[in-house]
Design an enzyme around this catalytic site. Structure first.
Site, PDB file in Angstrom:
ATOM      1  N   ASP A 344       0.834  -1.192   0.000  1.00  0.00           N
ATOM      2  CA  ASP A 344       0.000   0.000   0.000  1.00  0.00           C
ATOM      3  C   ASP A 344       0.877   1.254   0.000  1.00  0.00           C
ATOM      4  O   ASP A 344       1.858   1.335   0.750  1.00  0.00           O
ATOM      5  CB  ASP A 344      -0.901  -0.024   1.242  1.00  0.00           C
ATOM      6  CG  ASP A 344      -1.787   1.198   1.355  1.00  0.00           C
ATOM      7  OD1 ASP A 344      -2.648   1.381   0.484  1.00  0.00           O
ATOM      8  OD2 ASP A 344      -1.597   1.970   2.322  1.00  0.00           O
ATOM      9  N   GLU A 380       1.750  -0.411  -5.024  1.00  0.00           N
ATOM     10  CA  GLU A 380       0.826   0.674  -5.344  1.00  0.00           C
ATOM     11  C   GLU A 380       1.727   1.894  -5.526  1.00  0.00           C
ATOM     12  O   GLU A 380       2.184   2.488  -4.538  1.00  0.00           O
ATOM     13  CB  GLU A 380      -0.185   0.907  -4.227  1.00  0.00           C
ATOM     14  CG  GLU A 380      -1.186   1.998  -4.566  1.00  0.00           C
ATOM     15  CD  GLU A 380      -2.148   2.304  -3.431  1.00  0.00           C
ATOM     16  OE1 GLU A 380      -3.316   2.628  -3.719  1.00  0.00           O
ATOM     17  OE2 GLU A 380      -1.733   2.235  -2.253  1.00  0.00           O
TER      18      GLU A 380
END
Length: 675
Positions: A344, A380
């Site tokens: 993330d 990401e």
């Protein structure tokens, strides 16, 4: 010979003599105390760690066994302006805890400062309001479990929430729905294998904290991007309780998925923690060594340098924070048998100082680590301060946000979208080819947890997030969505048919494109969130899968696409295609509707919204003709060559005859041919 405690490994290590070795890293602490609790939750013992090696406090603690609960108290200087936030009145979670029991009881005692006076030490004891770390002891039998090791070129990733997938699953026993055991249930696994996906990408399962403001408003953090324990599986997802049983239950889930040939990828949140900014609680890192674990503003060490939008950023420029992340990654691979990670806001992890750095210590450590050499690494590639698609090293794959945006634009008929669409379906060579990265660097997705579901993408022009209690101001406003002439549910049969085609158009584009496809869990059954594109706080039926209302036709269509992709290498090239005049192993040719190959002038025609894509591979006897039409009218295509036969179409009325030299493709639809 006198037994001597050791500074490594960090955390609690059980010894055979009824005691444990405990080690805690802190550069700024004066005293570290281990508090052990009895079965009733009362304090049973308090042991000061009297040995110190470098910046590690360590020592033996008697009476610790599997299932014991404990915490730390760390005394040292209190000087918030200098980033020093020690407070011995606060019970702290072990950063290396393998399990955590309980939850935060939100009140002022869990803050090291007074709410009205942030610079003043809060002397209230937090022990009764804090979760506790759990000593784990496992004799789990992995049997013959082996990682599936599915090549990226054959992977189809399925992003899914542990709880939401089975919370309403009729085939799963009610007492284990929404848990690791629920996901391991044969009925749940059958839902995955029948679809044909090869990996589940689990939304965060590291122990996370429920936000106080959400609880006050009657909502809960559903997504879980609020970590506090990087080595602990989230206890609320365990049917065996949270006093250690969550560890073996997670292992059993992985073992069951592996037996079905499905890999387990974890969505990991190493970029920030649940402790927030200078006004946030003191739960662990902040009270142990705030300056080592968090990035502080260089000229204002009382404030946090935040590139995550959560209040803090983990200090990946410091060895202690890097060691924790690396130890966590290795633990999940070696002890929990997971097959990969999706990072993330991975750009935050590359900020050695404050700028994005392709050669950061974090990336270098991951690159050289033999334990991580065989697992999947997915970034990401952005954070609140930078967009880094295409900027990660060679062995990483990346969530390709350009694929999402450009594919959405094309299928809603956006002027000038054809050229970008062609780049995306061929693996984004404009992003990756110049750095000699393969198509597999691109994890393609049209929808993800953060945004509209596929059904909602094609049913709403605007977000409808009122249920989140933020006046519909949260969530992305630029969604590139299109409801087809109505907002939300409609009885208009024409609009409903258009929306059904659009869902199939997007799924086909995802699964026929070069790269690694990622399906948002539930898109294949038409899951809706009623237009909510930011359901982070909706731990309820708005977010959960409604299996009793599943669109079975759409599900079968998706499964057919996955089967087709698996069977034909022409649909999943590893390296970039070139035209049929080249000597490449795979090739792609682009044709206009009149049968002529596209020229540079054609690509610059902003009004062009139709295309025939011919795909072939030397390893595949079949050649595919993919006809796409995102315009508002029917297009007649002249086919290159002969002997084509229809394979799939988003138009239920499409019925191409094999002998035909032309084919009509209706508005907002595709047809796939093969010869």
């Amino acid at each position: 010979m006198t037994e001597v405690s050791t500074p490594y490994p960090l955390g609690v290590s059980l010894l055979p003599n009824g005691r444990a070795n405990v080690a805690v890293y802190s550069e700024t602490a004066d005293v570290v105390t281990v508090v052990v609790f009895d079965d009733d939750g009362a304090e049973a013992s308090s042991t000061v760690l009297r040995d110190r090696t470098g910046h590690v406090f360590h020592g033996f603690v008697d009476g610790m066994r599997g299932g014991s609960t404990y915490g730390f108290r760390v005394d040292g200087p209190w000087n918030p302006a200098e980033g020093l936030r020690h407070n011995a009145n606060k019970l702290l979670l072990d950063p290396y805890a393998r399990a955590i029991t309980g939850s935060v009881d939100w009140n002022e005692s869990v803050f090291s400062h007074l709410h009205d006076e942030p610079e003043t030490l809060n002397e209230a004891d937090s022990a009764d309001s804090m979760p506790r770390s759990v000593v784990t002891y496992s004799e789990f039998d992995w049997g013959t479990d082996t990682p599936p090791r599915i090549p990226l070129s054959e992977s189809v990733v399925y992003e899914v929430h542990v709880k939401g997938f089975t919370a309403l699953h009729p085939g799963v026993d009610e007492n284990i729905r929404g848990t690791y055991a629920g996901l391991a249930h044969p009925a749940a696994i059958r839902s995955l294998t029948d679809l044909g996906v090869t990996a589940v990408e689990l939304m965060p399962i590291h122990q996370f904290v429920q936000d106080s403001h959400l609880l006050e408003e009657g909502r809960r953090n559903y997504w879980g991007y609020n970590s506090i324990g990087f080595l602990a599986p989230h206890g609320e997802y365990s049917s065996a309780g949270d006093t250690g049983g969550q560890v073996d239950e997670f292992k059993s889930m992985v073992k069951a998925l592996h037996a079905a040939g499905i890999e387990v990828i974890l969505d990991v949140v190493y970029n920030h923690t649940a402790e927030g900014n200078h006004l946030g609680p003191t739960l662990s890192f902040k009270g142990i060594d705030n300056r080592s674990y968090y990035r502080l503003v260089e000229d204002d060490r009382g404030s946090y340098f935040d590139t995550t939008g959560t209040g803090n950023s983990v200090n990946v420029g410091h060895p202690a924070a890097l060691a924790l992340i690396m130890d966590s990654l290795r633990y999940w691979v070696t002890e929990m048998h997971v097959d990969g990670f999706r990072f993330d806001l991975a750009s935050t992890l590359t900020r050695q100082d404050s700028d994005l750095d392709k050669h950061s210590a974090f990336l270098d450590l991951v690159h050289q680590d033999p334990t991580l050499a065989s697992v999947k690494l997915i970034a990401e590639p952005w954070d609140t301060h930078g967009y880094q698609v295409g900027g990660f090293p060679a062995r990483w794959s990346e969530w390709n946000g350009k694929f999402r945006d450009d594919v959405r634009d094309f299928w809603r008929g956006e002027v000038g979208s054809l050229g970008a669409f062609a780049q995306r379906i061929t693996g984004s060579p404009d992003v990756y080819e110049s750095t000699r990265r393969p198509t597999l660097a691109s994890v393609n997705f049209v929808t993800a947890h953060d945004g509209f579901t596929l059904a909602d993408l094609n049913s709403y022009d605007d977000k409808h997030n009122d249920a989140n209690g933020e006046n519909n101001e949260d969530g992305e406003s630029d969604n590139r969505s299109w409801g087809g002439g109505a907002e939300g549910p409609t009885e208009d049969e024409g609009i409903r048919a258009l929306r059904a085609r659009q869902q199939r158009n997007h799924l086909a584009t995802l699964l026929l494109s070069a790269g690694v496809p990622m399906i948002l869990g539930g898109d294949e059954i038409g899951r809706t969130q009623n237009g909510n594109n930011n359901a982070y706080c909706q731990d309820n039926e708005l977010s959960w899968f409604h299996w009793d209302d599943a669109d079975q036709d759409l599900r079968q269509f998706t499964a057919d696409l996955i089967d087709l992709r698996r069977e034909h290498s022409a649909l999943r090239p590893t390296w970039f295609r070139h035209d049929s005049d080249s000597d490449a192993d795979t090739y792609v040719d682009f044709y206009r509707a009149d049968g002529a190959k596209l020229t540079d002038e054609d690509w610059s025609d902003g009004a062009a919204l139709s295309l025939l894509v011919e795909l072939a591979s030397v390893d595949d006897e079949s050649t595919f003709g993919w006809l796409v039409n995102s315009s508002g009218g029917t297009v007649e295509f002249t086919l290159p060559g002969a002997d084509w036969q229809q394979v799939l179409s988003s138009d239920p009325d499409q019925a191409y005859e094999k002998s035909g030299k032309t084919i009509l493709v209706r508005e907002h639809s595709f047809t796939l041919l093969m010869r």
